[in-house]
Design a protein around this motif. Sequence first.
Motif, short mmCIF file in Angstrom:
data_model
loop_
_atom_site.label_atom_id
_atom_site.label_comp_id
_atom_site.label_asym_id
_atom_site.label_seq_id
_atom_site.Cartn_x
_atom_site.Cartn_y
_atom_site.Cartn_z
N PRO A 82 0.84 -1.21 0.00
CA PRO A 82 0.00 0.00 0.00
C PRO A 82 0.87 1.25 0.00
O PRO A 82 1.89 1.33 0.68
CB PRO A 82 -0.81 -0.13 1.30
N TRP A 102 -3.61 -4.71 5.12
CA TRP A 102 -2.74 -4.01 4.19
C TRP A 102 -2.93 -4.50 2.76
O TRP A 102 -2.96 -3.70 1.81
CB TRP A 102 -1.27 -4.19 4.59
N LEU A 144 -5.59 -5.98 1.44
CA LEU A 144 -6.91 -5.53 0.99
C LEU A 144 -6.87 -4.06 0.58
O LEU A 144 -7.42 -3.67 -0.45
CB LEU A 144 -7.94 -5.75 2.09
N LEU A 145 -6.20 -3.24 1.37
CA LEU A 145 -6.11 -1.81 1.04
C LEU A 145 -5.39 -1.62 -0.29
O LEU A 145 -5.84 -0.83 -1.14
CB LEU A 145 -5.36 -1.08 2.15
N ALA A 196 -7.71 -2.80 -3.18
CA ALA A 196 -8.84 -1.91 -3.37
C ALA A 196 -8.41 -0.57 -3.97
O ALA A 196 -9.10 0.00 -4.81
CB ALA A 196 -9.55 -1.68 -2.03
N ASP A 197 -7.27 -0.07 -3.55
CA ASP A 197 -6.77 1.19 -4.08
C ASP A 197 -6.41 1.07 -5.55
O ASP A 197 -6.66 2.00 -6.34
CB ASP A 197 -5.56 1.64 -3.27
N CYS A 234 -6.95 -7.03 -9.43
CA CYS A 234 -7.04 -6.46 -8.09
C CYS A 234 -8.48 -6.40 -7.60
O CYS A 234 -8.75 -6.62 -6.42
CB CYS A 234 -6.41 -5.08 -8.07
N ALA A 249 -9.53 -8.16 -4.27
CA ALA A 249 -10.14 -7.38 -3.19
C ALA A 249 -11.47 -7.98 -2.76
O ALA A 249 -11.78 -8.04 -1.56
CB ALA A 249 -10.32 -5.93 -3.63
N THR A 301 -8.98 -1.54 7.26
CA THR A 301 -9.98 -2.32 6.52
C THR A 301 -11.17 -1.46 6.13
O THR A 301 -11.70 -1.57 5.02
CB THR A 301 -10.44 -3.52 7.36
N ALA A 322 -10.27 0.55 3.11
CA ALA A 322 -10.25 -0.32 1.93
C ALA A 322 -11.67 -0.62 1.44
O ALA A 322 -11.95 -0.59 0.23
CB ALA A 322 -9.52 -1.62 2.25
N LYS A 368 -13.14 2.27 -0.39
CA LYS A 368 -12.62 2.32 -1.75
C LYS A 368 -13.39 1.34 -2.65
O LYS A 368 -13.75 1.67 -3.79
CB LYS A 368 -11.13 2.01 -1.76
#
Length: 394
Positions: A149, A212, A214-215, A218-219, A234, A238, A308, A311, A314
């Motif tokens: 991330p 981390w 997941l973030l 998602a980003d 991704c 996610a 979380t 994420a 997002k």
Amino acid sequence: MSAARWADAALDAVLDRVAGTRAEVGERFPLYADPDTGRWVTTGRGAWTGGFWAGLLWLLARHTGAEEDRAAASACTARLADRVDDDTATRGLILWYGTALAGADPVARDLRVLAARACTAAFDPELGAVPWGSAFGGPRMLLRVDGVPGMVPLLAAGGPAGERAAAAHLECHLDLCLGEGGAVIPAWHFERETEPRRCEDPPVGWSRGRAWLLLAAADAVHRPALPRRTRERCAAAAEHLAGGATGAAPGLVRYDRELVPYAHETETETGTQAETEADAGAGAGAETGTGSGAVPGGPLDTSAAAITAVALLKLGRAPGPGAGRHRERAVAILRRLTDAHLTRTGGIRPGGMLLDGCYDAGRGVATRHELIWGDFFLAVGLAELTGRVDIREP
């Protein structure tokens, strides 16, 4: 009470706490605070968390619109330049989150350009990623989920070469760290001409490991500089990882019932850097944000829940049938954090402290404390709910 009303009140409290913290720490960087007194342990260079303090100052400046607050945020961001050439993949956490909310500030813009170039230059073509690095001691040739991330959008800001490195860095970590059944393998060790091997520490089950990864996934869905294939992968990853936050996948406690039990942490900074960075209380060997797996009945870690939630917000902004469900879960997490773990104003200790974060359970350091990155992700989530931040920015 509507989400906007309770989130507004909670965010106001957190940002008031930021203003008070700034007065307390001066040019040092807050790391974690005593849950009874609110007094911060600080570092001189920011360790791996300095970007979250700068990010909080930018949120405060947006909130007040005051030139004094904007200048303080810009000055703090400028102090992060000392980390540009550090050999660590946590430069993503430091230099992306420290600049992402700065808008058109020239200091932040120039720093982000320098950081993107430095991280792109650190990309290892044979590894297919930016290595974890040696800045905090230990083996250099590691891949870790907390090196993803921030690093991906930072690399992607570095032009065509950086965009290619960002996609490779992300896909390499997904290949290795996303295991069967939703398990996350947080770290791998590489040696030349041998197969990568899983690290025992942090082990499968580390609560922030899933958060981390997941973030990062998602980003990436919101990063048009990444190839479409990478973004689609991704999105799928996610969704898979988010199943744990919605009760559909194994390995993650449901946040609306009990926050994630935290882990023993053993990865440490070493040598004179750790000794000079932390005040008494952090001690030599201040951790790098890593650690072991969840311990039944162990301390909670509200920072994992806050990561979380961001994420999931997002994912709630991404097209797809699950968007509404992800946003609903994020709101539930944030509401529980503010109701059960955020201090109220008017008491002996300051209001706006997100308690029950766990810094280092293994050494018994700050196991129920306010953590600067927990505050940051809570504030970002609340700012999205109140319309003060577009969650796709940071």
